[in-house]
Design a protein around this motif. Structure first.
Motif, PDB file in Angstrom:
ATOM      1  N   VAL A 161       0.863  -1.186   0.000  1.00  0.00           N
ATOM      2  CA  VAL A 161       0.000   0.000   0.000  1.00  0.00           C
ATOM      3  C   VAL A 161       0.898   1.234   0.000  1.00  0.00           C
ATOM      4  CG1 VAL A 161      -1.776   1.281   1.265  1.00  0.00           C
ATOM      5  CG2 VAL A 161      -1.821  -1.237   1.227  1.00  0.00           C
ATOM      6  N   LEU A 180      -3.556   4.049  -6.616  1.00  0.00           N
ATOM      7  CA  LEU A 180      -3.824   2.658  -6.234  1.00  0.00           C
ATOM      8  C   LEU A 180      -4.174   1.812  -7.460  1.00  0.00           C
ATOM      9  CD1 LEU A 180      -5.980   3.067  -2.983  1.00  0.00           C
ATOM     10  CD2 LEU A 180      -3.606   2.276  -3.126  1.00  0.00           C
ATOM     11  N   LEU A 185      -4.224  -2.151  -7.345  1.00  0.00           N
ATOM     12  CA  LEU A 185      -5.084  -2.309  -6.173  1.00  0.00           C
ATOM     13  C   LEU A 185      -6.440  -1.661  -6.424  1.00  0.00           C
ATOM     14  CD1 LEU A 185      -2.465  -1.555  -3.363  1.00  0.00           C
ATOM     15  CD2 LEU A 185      -3.310  -3.806  -4.094  1.00  0.00           C
ATOM     16  N   PRO A 187      -9.358   0.677  -5.063  1.00  0.00           N
ATOM     17  CA  PRO A 187      -9.768   1.636  -4.028  1.00  0.00           C
ATOM     18  C   PRO A 187     -11.265   1.533  -3.731  1.00  0.00           C
ATOM     19  CG  PRO A 187      -9.494   2.767  -6.117  1.00  0.00           C
ATOM     20  CD  PRO A 187      -9.107   1.333  -6.354  1.00  0.00           C
ATOM     21  N   ILE A 205      -6.343   5.679   5.573  1.00  0.00           N
ATOM     22  CA  ILE A 205      -6.105   4.607   4.600  1.00  0.00           C
ATOM     23  C   ILE A 205      -6.082   3.295   5.356  1.00  0.00           C
ATOM     24  CG2 ILE A 205      -4.486   3.673   2.892  1.00  0.00           C
ATOM     25  CD1 ILE A 205      -3.298   6.552   2.715  1.00  0.00           C
ATOM     26  N   SER A 206      -6.822   2.297   4.865  1.00  0.00           N
ATOM     27  CA  SER A 206      -6.836   0.988   5.507  1.00  0.00           C
ATOM     28  C   SER A 206      -6.859  -0.127   4.452  1.00  0.00           C
ATOM     29  CB  SER A 206      -8.073   0.849   6.405  1.00  0.00           C
ATOM     30  OG  SER A 206      -8.104  -0.417   7.017  1.00  0.00           O
ATOM     31  N   SER A 208      -3.004   0.091   6.344  1.00  0.00           N
ATOM     32  CA  SER A 208      -2.096   1.233   6.389  1.00  0.00           C
ATOM     33  C   SER A 208      -0.986   1.114   5.353  1.00  0.00           C
ATOM     34  CB  SER A 208      -1.494   1.355   7.787  1.00  0.00           C
ATOM     35  OG  SER A 208      -0.792   0.171   8.118  1.00  0.00           O
ATOM     36  N   THR A 211       1.655  -2.024   4.042  1.00  0.00           N
ATOM     37  CA  THR A 211       1.090  -3.368   4.102  1.00  0.00           C
ATOM     38  C   THR A 211       1.135  -4.011   2.722  1.00  0.00           C
ATOM     39  OG1 THR A 211      -0.422  -2.639   5.853  1.00  0.00           O
ATOM     40  CG2 THR A 211      -0.942  -4.711   4.736  1.00  0.00           C
ATOM     41  N   LEU A 213      -0.175  -6.497  -0.124  1.00  0.00           N
ATOM     42  CA  LEU A 213      -1.410  -7.125  -0.569  1.00  0.00           C
ATOM     43  C   LEU A 213      -1.168  -7.861  -1.873  1.00  0.00           C
ATOM     44  CD1 LEU A 213      -3.857  -4.110  -0.003  1.00  0.00           C
ATOM     45  CD2 LEU A 213      -3.395  -5.997   1.580  1.00  0.00           C
ATOM     46  N   THR A 218      -8.478  -4.856  -1.995  1.00  0.00           N
ATOM     47  CA  THR A 218      -9.108  -3.570  -1.758  1.00  0.00           C
ATOM     48  C   THR A 218      -8.381  -2.759  -0.688  1.00  0.00           C
ATOM     49  OG1 THR A 218     -11.288  -4.417  -2.389  1.00  0.00           O
ATOM     50  CG2 THR A 218     -11.247  -2.460  -0.982  1.00  0.00           C
ATOM     51  N   VAL A 219      -8.265  -1.468  -0.957  1.00  0.00           N
ATOM     52  CA  VAL A 219      -7.771  -0.507   0.030  1.00  0.00           C
ATOM     53  C   VAL A 219      -8.895   0.510   0.273  1.00  0.00           C
ATOM     54  CG1 VAL A 219      -6.055   1.261   0.565  1.00  0.00           C
ATOM     55  CG2 VAL A 219      -5.399  -0.784  -0.748  1.00  0.00           C
ATOM     56  N   THR A 220      -9.284   0.675   1.522  1.00  0.00           N
ATOM     57  CA  THR A 220     -10.383   1.575   1.850  1.00  0.00           C
ATOM     58  C   THR A 220      -9.855   2.963   2.181  1.00  0.00           C
ATOM     59  OG1 THR A 220     -11.715  -0.262   2.685  1.00  0.00           O
ATOM     60  CG2 THR A 220     -12.347   1.962   3.375  1.00  0.00           C
TER      61      THR A 220
END
Length: 225
Positions: A161, A180, A185, A187, A205-206, A208, A211, A213, A218-220
Protein backbone atom coordinates in the motif's frame (compact mmCIF):
# COMPACT_ATOMS: atom_id res chain seq x y z
CA UNK A 1 35.97 -24.36 39.28
CA UNK A 2 35.54 -25.35 35.64
CA UNK A 3 33.03 -23.31 33.72
CA UNK A 4 31.74 -24.56 30.36
CA UNK A 5 29.86 -21.90 28.36
CA UNK A 6 27.63 -22.50 25.39
CA UNK A 7 27.71 -26.33 25.46
CA UNK A 8 25.61 -29.12 26.92
CA UNK A 9 27.53 -31.56 29.19
CA UNK A 10 26.91 -35.31 29.55
CA UNK A 11 28.84 -38.32 30.94
CA UNK A 12 29.94 -40.94 28.45
CA UNK A 13 27.97 -44.19 28.41
CA UNK A 14 31.01 -46.32 29.27
CA UNK A 15 31.01 -44.99 32.83
CA UNK A 16 34.63 -43.81 32.88
CA UNK A 17 33.60 -40.25 33.75
CA UNK A 18 34.81 -38.70 30.49
CA UNK A 19 33.05 -35.40 29.84
CA UNK A 20 31.45 -35.18 26.42
CA UNK A 21 30.45 -31.75 25.20
CA UNK A 22 27.76 -31.26 22.59
CA UNK A 23 27.44 -27.79 21.02
CA UNK A 24 24.13 -26.08 21.54
CA UNK A 25 22.01 -25.80 18.38
CA UNK A 26 22.17 -22.42 16.65
CA UNK A 27 19.39 -20.00 17.58
CA UNK A 28 16.28 -20.13 15.45
CA UNK A 29 16.21 -17.48 12.71
CA UNK A 30 14.20 -14.37 13.46
CA UNK A 31 10.63 -14.37 12.17
CA UNK A 32 10.38 -11.65 9.53
CA UNK A 33 7.64 -9.55 7.95
CA UNK A 34 7.71 -7.65 4.68
CA UNK A 35 6.81 -3.99 4.34
CA UNK A 36 6.96 -1.90 1.22
CA UNK A 37 5.51 0.53 -1.28
CA UNK A 38 4.33 -0.85 -4.62
CA UNK A 39 6.51 -3.80 -5.69
CA UNK A 40 9.53 -2.79 -3.58
CA UNK A 41 9.71 -4.26 -0.08
CA UNK A 42 12.11 -5.00 2.73
CA UNK A 43 12.11 -7.74 5.35
CA UNK A 44 12.20 -6.63 8.99
CA UNK A 45 11.96 -8.73 12.16
CA UNK A 46 8.40 -9.24 13.37
CA UNK A 47 9.44 -8.06 16.82
CA UNK A 48 10.27 -4.60 15.45
CA UNK A 49 7.79 -1.85 16.12
CA UNK A 50 6.15 0.46 13.60
CA UNK A 51 6.81 4.18 13.99
CA UNK A 52 8.26 3.60 17.47
CA UNK A 53 9.85 7.04 17.56
CA UNK A 54 9.81 10.37 19.32
CA UNK A 55 10.22 13.36 17.00
CA UNK A 56 11.33 10.89 14.33
CA UNK A 57 14.10 9.43 16.55
CA UNK A 58 13.60 5.67 17.09
CA UNK A 59 13.57 4.62 20.73
CA UNK A 60 13.58 0.90 19.89
CA UNK A 61 14.06 -1.27 16.81
CA UNK A 62 11.41 -0.14 14.35
CA UNK A 63 10.31 0.43 10.78
CA UNK A 64 9.26 4.01 10.02
CA UNK A 65 6.39 4.28 7.54
CA UNK A 66 4.63 7.62 7.04
CA UNK A 67 5.81 8.42 10.57
CA UNK A 68 3.66 11.31 11.88
CA UNK A 69 6.30 12.11 14.52
CA UNK A 70 8.93 12.81 11.86
CA UNK A 71 7.41 16.24 11.22
CA UNK A 72 8.28 17.35 14.77
CA UNK A 73 11.76 18.31 15.86
CA UNK A 74 13.40 17.87 19.24
CA UNK A 75 17.04 17.26 19.98
CA UNK A 76 16.71 13.73 21.35
CA UNK A 77 19.69 11.36 21.36
CA UNK A 78 19.24 7.97 19.77
CA UNK A 79 19.49 5.17 22.37
CA UNK A 80 22.32 2.64 21.93
CA UNK A 81 21.74 -0.63 20.06
CA UNK A 82 18.67 0.59 18.14
CA UNK A 83 18.19 -0.35 14.48
CA UNK A 84 15.62 1.07 12.09
CA UNK A 85 14.65 1.42 8.45
CA UNK A 86 12.59 4.24 6.98
CA UNK A 87 10.54 4.05 3.78
CA UNK A 88 10.18 7.23 1.77
CA UNK A 89 9.10 8.40 -1.67
CA UNK A 90 12.02 10.82 -2.08
CA UNK A 91 15.76 10.54 -1.40
CA UNK A 92 16.56 11.15 2.28
CA UNK A 93 18.50 14.22 3.32
CA UNK A 94 22.20 13.69 2.68
CA UNK A 95 21.63 10.99 0.06
CA UNK A 96 24.31 10.66 -2.59
CA UNK A 97 24.87 8.00 -5.23
CA UNK A 98 28.05 6.13 -4.35
CA UNK A 99 27.27 3.12 -6.53
CA UNK A 100 24.53 1.66 -8.71
CA UNK A 101 23.41 -1.92 -9.18
CA UNK A 102 20.46 -3.90 -10.51
CA UNK A 103 17.92 -5.56 -8.24
CA UNK A 104 15.68 -8.03 -10.06
CA UNK A 105 16.05 -5.97 -13.22
CA UNK A 106 15.37 -2.64 -11.47
CA UNK A 107 18.09 0.02 -11.29
CA UNK A 108 19.06 0.77 -7.70
CA UNK A 109 21.19 3.55 -6.22
CA UNK A 110 23.24 3.05 -3.06
CA UNK A 111 24.54 5.52 -0.53
CA UNK A 112 27.38 3.75 1.28
CA UNK A 113 27.08 3.35 5.03
CA UNK A 114 28.90 5.88 7.18
CA UNK A 115 28.93 6.62 10.91
CA UNK A 116 28.68 10.00 12.66
CA UNK A 117 30.51 11.14 15.77
CA UNK A 118 27.52 10.18 17.93
CA UNK A 119 27.93 6.55 16.86
CA UNK A 120 24.85 6.43 14.62
CA UNK A 121 25.50 4.82 11.22
CA UNK A 122 23.28 5.05 8.18
CA UNK A 123 23.06 4.10 4.53
CA UNK A 124 20.34 4.03 1.91
CA UNK A 125 19.13 2.33 -1.25
CA UNK A 126 16.88 4.08 -3.74
CA UNK A 127 14.74 2.66 -6.55
CA UNK A 128 13.93 5.82 -8.53
CA UNK A 129 11.70 4.13 -11.12
CA UNK A 130 9.52 2.77 -8.29
CA UNK A 131 9.65 6.01 -6.24
CA UNK A 132 10.91 4.20 -3.13
CA UNK A 133 13.93 4.85 -0.92
CA UNK A 134 14.99 2.75 2.06
CA UNK A 135 17.11 4.51 4.71
CA UNK A 136 18.57 2.18 7.33
CA UNK A 137 20.23 3.50 10.47
CA UNK A 138 21.75 1.91 13.55
CA UNK A 139 23.41 2.84 16.81
CA UNK A 140 24.72 -0.74 16.93
CA UNK A 141 27.14 -0.90 14.00
CA UNK A 142 27.64 -0.16 10.30
CA UNK A 143 27.34 -3.88 9.69
CA UNK A 144 23.75 -3.84 10.96
CA UNK A 145 22.88 -1.16 8.41
CA UNK A 146 24.31 -3.25 5.58
CA UNK A 147 22.44 -6.35 6.76
CA UNK A 148 19.15 -4.44 6.82
CA UNK A 149 19.60 -3.04 3.31
CA UNK A 150 20.55 -6.49 1.99
CA UNK A 151 16.96 -7.60 2.67
CA UNK A 152 15.36 -5.37 0.00
CA UNK A 153 13.44 -7.28 -2.66
CA UNK A 154 11.28 -6.69 -5.74
CA UNK A 155 8.01 -8.63 -5.47
CA UNK A 156 6.10 -8.75 -8.78
CA UNK A 157 3.19 -10.71 -7.25
CA UNK A 158 2.73 -8.44 -4.23
CA UNK A 159 1.84 -4.76 -3.86
CA UNK A 160 2.65 -2.58 -0.87
CA UNK A 161 0.00 0.00 0.00
CA UNK A 162 1.69 3.23 -1.12
CA UNK A 163 2.34 6.34 0.88
CA UNK A 164 -0.07 9.20 0.25
CA UNK A 165 3.06 11.27 -0.42
CA UNK A 166 3.33 9.52 -3.79
CA UNK A 167 0.69 11.85 -5.23
CA UNK A 168 1.23 15.55 -5.93
CA UNK A 169 -1.18 16.49 -3.16
CA UNK A 170 -1.00 13.84 -0.46
CA UNK A 171 -4.39 14.90 0.88
CA UNK A 172 -6.25 14.44 -2.42
CA UNK A 173 -8.37 11.31 -2.16
CA UNK A 174 -9.09 11.18 -5.89
CA UNK A 175 -5.41 11.36 -6.87
CA UNK A 176 -4.50 8.69 -4.32
CA UNK A 177 -7.25 6.37 -5.60
CA UNK A 178 -5.84 6.77 -9.11
CA UNK A 179 -2.39 5.79 -7.85
CA UNK A 180 -3.82 2.66 -6.23
CA UNK A 181 -5.38 1.61 -9.55
CA UNK A 182 -2.07 2.17 -11.34
CA UNK A 183 -0.46 -0.27 -8.89
CA UNK A 184 -3.18 -2.86 -9.43
CA UNK A 185 -5.08 -2.31 -6.17
CA UNK A 186 -8.80 -1.58 -5.84
CA UNK A 187 -9.77 1.64 -4.03
CA UNK A 188 -13.00 1.69 -2.06
CA UNK A 189 -14.08 5.10 -0.83
CA UNK A 190 -16.03 5.82 2.31
CA UNK A 191 -16.97 9.36 3.29
CA UNK A 192 -17.43 11.39 6.42
CA UNK A 193 -18.41 14.96 7.13
CA UNK A 194 -16.15 17.59 8.62
CA UNK A 195 -16.44 21.21 9.64
CA UNK A 196 -12.66 21.60 9.43
CA UNK A 197 -11.42 19.87 6.27
CA UNK A 198 -12.33 20.60 2.67
CA UNK A 199 -14.28 18.09 0.55
CA UNK A 200 -12.09 15.45 -1.09
CA UNK A 201 -9.45 15.46 1.63
CA UNK A 202 -7.99 12.04 2.38
CA UNK A 203 -8.10 11.39 6.12
CA UNK A 204 -7.32 7.68 6.51
CA UNK A 205 -6.11 4.61 4.60
CA UNK A 206 -6.84 0.99 5.51
CA UNK A 207 -4.84 -1.20 5.51
CA UNK A 208 -2.10 1.23 6.39
CA UNK A 209 0.73 2.21 4.00
CA UNK A 210 3.47 -0.39 3.82
CA UNK A 211 1.09 -3.37 4.10
CA UNK A 212 1.65 -5.96 1.37
CA UNK A 213 -1.41 -7.13 -0.57
CA UNK A 214 -2.12 -9.26 -3.60
CA UNK A 215 -2.99 -7.47 -6.85
CA UNK A 216 -6.71 -6.69 -6.99
CA UNK A 217 -7.18 -6.47 -3.23
CA UNK A 218 -9.11 -3.57 -1.76
CA UNK A 219 -7.77 -0.51 0.03
CA UNK A 220 -10.38 1.58 1.85
CA UNK A 221 -10.00 5.36 1.73
CA UNK A 222 -11.90 7.68 4.01
CA UNK A 223 -12.40 11.11 2.46
CA UNK A 224 -14.38 14.19 3.39
CA UNK A 225 -17.69 14.60 1.61
Amino acid sequence: MLAVIGVTNALSSNGNGTLITTPEPPPAPLAMRMVGYGHAAIAVPKVWGTNASRCGIPHRDTVLIDDPAAASFCDLPRPPDVDSVELDTDPPSGFRIDETFTLNGVRAERRRTSCASDGVCWGAVGLPSLHVWFRASSSTSAGEVNEILARIAILPDRVGVPSSRLVDDGRDGTAYATRLRELGLKPEVSTRTSTVYKPGRLVSISPSPGTLLSPGETVTLTVIK
